[in-house]
Design an enzyme around this catalytic site. Structure first.
Site, PDB file in Angstrom:
ATOM      1  N   ASP A   1       0.820  -1.208   0.000  1.00 36.71           N
ATOM      2  CA  ASP A   1       0.000   0.000   0.000  1.00 36.71           C
ATOM      3  C   ASP A   1       0.857   1.263   0.000  1.00 36.71           C
ATOM      4  O   ASP A   1       1.798   1.400   0.794  1.00 36.71           O
ATOM      5  CB  ASP A   1      -0.916  -0.007   1.227  1.00 36.71           C
TER       6      ASP A   1
ATOM      7  N   GLU B   1       1.614  -0.123  -4.785  1.00 39.10           N
ATOM      8  CA  GLU B   1       0.748   1.005  -5.104  1.00 39.10           C
ATOM      9  C   GLU B   1       1.622   2.244  -4.991  1.00 39.10           C
ATOM     10  O   GLU B   1       2.128   2.564  -3.920  1.00 39.10           O
ATOM     11  CB  GLU B   1      -0.430   1.126  -4.143  1.00 39.10           C
TER      12      GLU B   1
ATOM     13  N   PHE C   1      -3.928   5.140 -16.038  1.00 40.55           N
ATOM     14  CA  PHE C   1      -4.863   4.391 -16.887  1.00 40.55           C
ATOM     15  C   PHE C   1      -6.289   4.574 -16.383  1.00 40.55           C
ATOM     16  O   PHE C   1      -7.210   4.845 -17.150  1.00 40.55           O
ATOM     17  CB  PHE C   1      -4.496   2.909 -16.911  1.00 40.55           C
TER      18      PHE C   1
END
Length: 608
Positions: free
Chosen positions: A272, A309, A336
């Site tokens: 994370d 991430e 994206f």
């Protein structure tokens, strides 16, 4: 592999700042004494590291229970209230109560035939255990694995399951990283789930949080310098990755990562918000994660996948360690998502502003990042750098049109399916599942779930609950959303509303969309160029004025019409492999191309 428990060493504790420590185990106190470094102690209760060279501060309770299930805690400096173990595997009564030992080696694994799964060519399905099924448990989620296998996905990615205060939570308020939340079923249920996933042909990726700790039940600062006061990130004090005592803190994190890969047989970790790591050491923690994954893969014979991430748009995360990269297998690509979201929804507020063009999506498809050194109006500065296509395969970028963050961090937690029709949802599906990257779906996306996924908490402390609700409202000011519509995260109904309604999947456009997702995933699997080719084999044409985009992946072409009006464009292939609308037509030859007719908000995949 994790060593079996072999004595009272399983209660060894690092508490370098304590003057005295006692172990409370099964109602009896055991004085603890400082021990010298020099050996690694490991057990089913979590590795205990004492390697010397600055790792002073370890304590041992000689004569403590050497085996069996034990409820225990630690008394520091004469305290009368015991604290849970920083490496606790179980917290039956919550994160403020006693820990309970758990023998990870007692599970009889049945996944011997499972050989693992590479990220390249895979499709990931992200889910939150508490809202995936009505029961909200690991065992109930295991009952849906057959459905996921039929859908065609390859990995199940679980949002964090570590110990947090309260009954329900997204999981990012965890304070005991080694424990599995009891409400989900605890560690034994976790092992059963992974075994069942592997039996169904599915890998498991676990979302882990090493950049901060939650606001309630975080006792780590009582034990040692786990945090750096005054050096905070978005969520509070930063984890101590490079200050005094950070050797043991880093080992604490790496041991936790190894626990998931070894003791629980997971196939990968999603790390994370690694951009929140504050690490100035010469060997970055992310590089150590890459090395750990390689070591575990060599040990087990199965791929161990590390996915970051990251908001940095820094391809160094993906470059091999041999060229000064960190050697991670993948990273999330928000660019994206933003480009797809804008082109199917028309929403351009906040950070979506830079992506207000079909050209933005074309750039992402061709190059991986949109912000590759370009100016970011949201950040007010230039951001990112280009990807060296010779060092990175497109599959290293994990992409989506929806995920827990991008839905849950909206004011009302609304999905695309709550405002868009079948055609636009189908376009998002085609863009994601035919992209050069690794697609990820968020639970319920595949059938257009209309249940929201909102931000929910269950902090027992009224003041903390109030502060959380007020802070949530302030977060939306920059995005321009109406704070009056933000649901109270502490209201139990906010959690209940976020549970999937599985009955939707069988009706109308929901069923139609589900069949499209199944067909797209099957086509992706049977068309190697969609997932296998590199950046150099990707070409993109588009018309900003007419709203169409044509993606070429080797001999396969993907035509998408983001306009509400029908469009005609030239393609170089002979047959339609899949279309999202019955009105798609492949007409006659004009020069070197054939004319493809696309109704508004439709797409087609074509092959020679």
């Amino acid at each position: 592999m994790t060593l079996p428990a072999h004595g009272s060493e399983r209660f060894d504790l690092w508490a370098p700042e304590a003057e005295s420590v006692a172990l409370l185990a099964d109602g009896r106190q055991y004085p603890m004494s400082r021990i010298a470094g020099g050996s690694r102690e490991a057990s089913g209760d979590g590795s205990r590291e004492a390697s010397g060279d600055g790792d002073a501060g370890w304590w041992r309770a000689v004569g403590a229970p050497a085996s069996g299930e034990v409820d225990y805690g630690y008394l520091l400096d004469g305290d009368t209230t015991p604290l849970p173990d920083p490496r606790s595997r179980r917290q039956p009564e919550g994160v403020h109560s006693l820990s309970r030992t758990f023998d990870a080696g007692s599970h009889g694994w049945a996944d011997g035939p499972w050989t693992g799964r590479e990220l390249k060519g895979a499709v990931i399905y992200e889910l939150h255990l508490g809202t995936f099924t009505p029961e909200g448990t690991l065992d109930s989620a295991a009952g849906k694995l057959g459905y996921l296998a039929e859908l065609g996905v390859d990995f199940v990615e679980l949002l964090p399951v570590n110990g947090f205060n309260g009954t329900h939570n997204w999981g990012y308020d965890g304070v005991l990283w080694y424990a599995v939340h009891e409400g989900y079923g605890g560690p034994a249920a976790y092992q059963r789930f992974v075994d069942a996933a592997h039996a169904a042909g599915l890998g498991v990726i676990q979302d882990v949080v090493y950049n901060h700790l939650g606001p309630s039940g975080n006792y780590l600062p009582r034990f040692g310098p786990y945090l750096k006061s005054g050096e905070g990130n978005t969520w509070g004090d930063s984890v101590n990755l490079d200050g005094p005592g950070s050797d043991v803190v880093r080992q604490y994190i790496l041991d936790n990562a190894a626990m998931w890969l070894r003791d629980y047989h997971v196939d990968g970790l999603r790390l994370d918000a690694v951009h929140a790591f504050k690490d100035e050491r010469a060997v970055h923690l992310l590089e150590e994660f890459g090395a750990l994954a390689d070591a575990v893969a060599a040990e087990t014979g199965r791929p161990a996948t590390m996915i970051a991430e990251s908001d940095l748009n820094n391809p160094r995360l993906l470059y091999p360690r041999g060229v000064n990269g960190y050697g991670l297998a993948g990273q999330w690509s928000d660019d994206f998502h933003h480009a797809v979201h804008v082109n199917v929804s028309g929403e351009t507020n906040g950070y979506y502003g830079d992506f207000d063009s079909l050209g933005a999506l074309a750039k992402v498809l061709a190059n991986g990042f949109f912000h590759d050194g370009s100016y970011s109006t949201f950040r007010g500065r230039h951001h990112g750098r280009p990807i060296d296509a010779s060092l990175v395969h497109p599959a290293a970028l994990v992409v989506c049109s929806q995920n827990h963050d991008q839905i849950g961090n909206r004011a009302t937690g609304d999905r695309l399916s709550q405002s868009l029709g079948y055609g636009q949802l189908a376009l998002a599906a085609v863009a994601t599942l035919t992209s050069p990257f690794t697609p990820m779906l968020f639970m319920g996306e595949e059938y257009g779930a209309t249940t929201p996924w909102q931000f929910f908490t269950s902090h027992p402390e009224p003041d903390l609950g109030k502060a959380t609700a007020e802070g949530r409202i302030k977060e939306f000011e920059r995005m321009g959303w109406d704070p009056a519509v933000v649901p109270d995260p502490q209201d139990p109904e906010t959690f209940t509303r976020s549970k999937l309604d599985w009955s939707e999947a069988a009706a109308g456009d929901h069923a139609r969309l589900l069949e499209l997702y199944r067909a797209l995933i099957a086509l992706r699997r049977s068309t190697p160029e969609l997932a296998g080719l590199g950046f150099e084999d990707t070409a993109v044409d588009f018309s900003e004025a007419e709203g169409w985009l044509l993606l070429r992946r080797g001999p396969t072409e993907v035509a998408m019409n983001f306009s509400a009006e029908p469009r005609r464009l030239g393609v170089g292939v002979a047959s339609i492999a899949l279309a999202t609308d019955d009105g798609v037509r492949l007409g006659g030859v004009l020069g070197d191309t054939r004319q493809l007719e696309l109704p508004g908000h439709s797409a087609a995949i074509l092959s020679k």
